[in-house]
Design an enzyme around this catalytic site. Structure first.
Site, PDB file in Angstrom:
ATOM      1  N   GLU A  38       0.841  -1.210   0.000  1.00 41.90           N
ATOM      2  CA  GLU A  38       0.000   0.000   0.000  1.00 41.90           C
ATOM      3  C   GLU A  38       0.869   1.251   0.000  1.00 41.90           C
ATOM      4  OE1 GLU A  38      -3.177  -0.129   2.885  1.00 41.90           O
ATOM      5  OE2 GLU A  38      -4.106  -1.862   1.903  1.00 41.90           O
TER       6      GLU A  38
ATOM      7  N   GLU B 138      -5.164  -8.419  -0.813  1.00 42.28           N
ATOM      8  CA  GLU B 138      -6.011  -8.079   0.341  1.00 42.28           C
ATOM      9  C   GLU B 138      -7.437  -7.907  -0.156  1.00 42.28           C
ATOM     10  OE1 GLU B 138      -4.832  -5.083   3.182  1.00 42.28           O
ATOM     11  OE2 GLU B 138      -2.687  -5.532   2.917  1.00 42.28           O
TER      12      GLU B 138
ATOM     13  N   GLN C  32      -8.431 -11.634   7.175  1.00 44.41           N
ATOM     14  CA  GLN C  32      -7.166 -12.325   7.365  1.00 44.41           C
ATOM     15  C   GLN C  32      -7.442 -13.702   7.943  1.00 44.41           C
ATOM     16  OE1 GLN C  32      -4.065  -9.984   9.270  1.00 44.41           O
ATOM     17  NE2 GLN C  32      -4.557  -8.195   8.055  1.00 44.41           N
TER      18      GLN C  32
END
Length: 516
Positions: free
Chosen positions: A195, A320, A369
């Site tokens: 990111e 993600e 996650q």
């Protein structure tokens, strides 16, 4: 791509469903034998965040659970069962504050640090590189490491790679051997930053592309280990980030490019994201509408990549993804602990179908996650452990791992809520190495059964079997007191009719069929 699903597109008016169940004509096409659904689409994520690592994978030595060292074995066994193909670590935002050398050597001598991203907790570095790679070895999974670009150095990353992958008589290798691992680990998956448009440095794409090239120049292959260098890619539908990276970074310097997209029930990062439980049908519908945007986002980035990489040599990795809700009341807001409902399982099945149907470009993905964080597969409370509805979807979908992709041709009926409509049905199909065909079906409609009449030209099959995940309400979930509220069951709604397959797909369900 050759599949012909009708996903939601802004401004398109779709025909309303009649009150009764609707029959859908579907064709399972032979497809290209060379087009494979990569097993890595079903990857997982273990960031140093909340109780994912500490209190999840890595427990107190006095906790009364089966463990090897401090690795919790009931979690390992559950993940072994679904054949987790890769595990991403140590972040996430945490990766760009993590200095790997603090996490090797005798545990008592490792320096502590503050986890400033997630709860300002004290990180003791007791779970470091060796412990993570021991976990990966237990799981039989590919380690996917994220190098620190935000606050680290090129030398730090290069030393980590040498420490793990070299077998020459250098100080890094001598240190690894002293720390108990004589042979190289041979870690090939490396994310160069995370990111970088946000918590990884708030960079512009032009600046990041130059930084990436600098880091990638010093990311060396070692004998027996060719690196898969992965570019920190776009946030959601930021097409410009992908455009700049694909334009400025030479193909031979990158194996993959990432994409992050989270489904927020309210669609807003400010204020409430929406409750994890106790939501009404309107918020469920909104969640699914927002989740279905993944198809348009992947399509958009894939088209840009195609401009610069017609041979599709660069993988798109959605490393993600998942649903992000408000945390459970009374829990640390920095720990991102949320419950997991049938709604989340339906989102997981839908998203995996989207990735499967883009398998020409999407070669990997990581649910956020694995344990106790966001859309977790597993939740724990001290000695207690439960498998979430999302876990059961990954159990169902593992049949697609490294199987031949088979395109589907169908038109979805509508799931209607007020003045809005989304496709009620999504699906994907593949053929495994033994010739068995698997079809994964998701019915998002909370009330209507979808009847499928499916042709399979060129497929020879005699029997159909299946498993289903469903419940009375999309807001149902498992608890530590009742961990099997939602679990897989045999599905008996599929039959052979001549050469065709007929299916009565119940409302709010995920079904995977096997034909052989």
């Amino acid at each position: 791509m050759r599949y012909k699903h009708l996903w939601l597109a802004a401004g398109i008016q779709l025909t309303a469903l009649s009150a009764s169940a609707q029959t859908v004509q579907m064709t399972v096409q032979p497809g290209d034998p060379k087009l494979i659904v990569s097993k890595h689409i079903q990857g997982q994520f273990a960031e140093h965040l909340g109780r994912n690592v500490y209190g999840g994978f890595w427990v107190d030595k006095d906790l009364n659970v089966p463990k090897k060292g401090r690795i919790r074995m009931d979690i390992v066994e559950a993940l072994q069962k679904i054949h987790v193909p890769n595990l991403r670590w140590p972040g996430g935002c945490f990766a760009d504050t993590y200095h790997w050398h603090d996490g090797v050597g005798p545990a008592a001598q490792r320096p502590k640090m503050l986890n400033l991203w997630w709860g300002n907790t004290l990180e003791d570095n007791s779970f470091g590189t060796h412990e993570f790679l021991e976990l990966c070895d237990m799981l039989g999974t590919e380690p996917y490491l994220a190098a620190n670009v935000g606050s680290g150095t090129v030398q730090e990353m290069s030393n980590w790679m040498e420490y793990l992958n070299s077998d020459e008589d250098t100080p890094m290798v001598q240190e690894r051997k002293k720390n108990g691992h004589a042979d190289p680990y041979k870690v090939s998956w490396w994310g160069i930053g995370n990111e970088s448009w946000g918590c990884g440095g708030n960079m512009t794409p032009e600046y990041y592309a130059d930084v990436y090239k600098r880091y990638a120049t010093f990311a060396h292959d070692y004998p027996g280990t060719k690196l898969k260098k992965i570019v920190s890619g776009a946030n959601g539908d930021d097409a410009n980030w992908t455009e700049v990276c694909m334009k400025k970074i030479p193909r031979n310097m990158m194996w993959g490019l990432t994409l992050h997209y989270y489904t927020l029930p309210t669609g807003s990062w400010t204020g409430s994201k929406g409750a994890a439980t106790g939501f009404d049908e309107q918020q469920y519908f909104n969640t699914m509408r927002n989740g279905l945007q993944m198809d348009a986002i992947v399509t958009k980035h894939a088209a840009i990549m195609d401009k610069y990489d017609k041979e599709k040599r660069v993988a798109l990795l959605v490393d993600e993804w998942g649903i992000w809700t408000d945390v459970e009341p009374g829990t640390n807001p920095g720990f991102l602990y949320q419950q997991n409902t049938l709604r989340d399982a339906l989102l997981a099945g839908t998203t995996l179908n989207i990735f499967n149907n883009h398998c020409d470009r999407v070669k990997g993905a990581n649910l956020a996650q694995a344990v106790n964080v966001l859309q977790a597969l597993i939740l724990t409370d001290k000695e207690k452990m439960l498998l979430t509805p999302t876990y059961h979807v990954f159990d169902l979908y593992q049949v697609h791992q490294d199987a031949q992709y088979m395109p589907l041709d169908f038109k979805s009926p509508d799931y209607v809520m007020g003045s809005e409509k989304i496709p009620a049905l999504n699906a994907s199909a593949s053929k495994d190495k033994n010739g068995a065909v698997h079809i994964s079906l998701v019915n998002l409609d909370t009330k209507k059964t979808i009847n499928l009449e499916t042709a399979l030209p060129g497929v020879s099959w005699k029997n159909v079997s299946g498993r289903i995940l469903t419940s009375n309400s999309v807001s149902d979930y498992n608890t530590f007191e009742k961990p099997n509220n939602l679990k897989l069951a045999e599905f008996k709604g599929a039959k052979k009719k001549g050469g065709n397959l007929t299916v009565a797909l119940p409302p709010k369900s995920v079904v995977v069929l096997e034909l052989k």
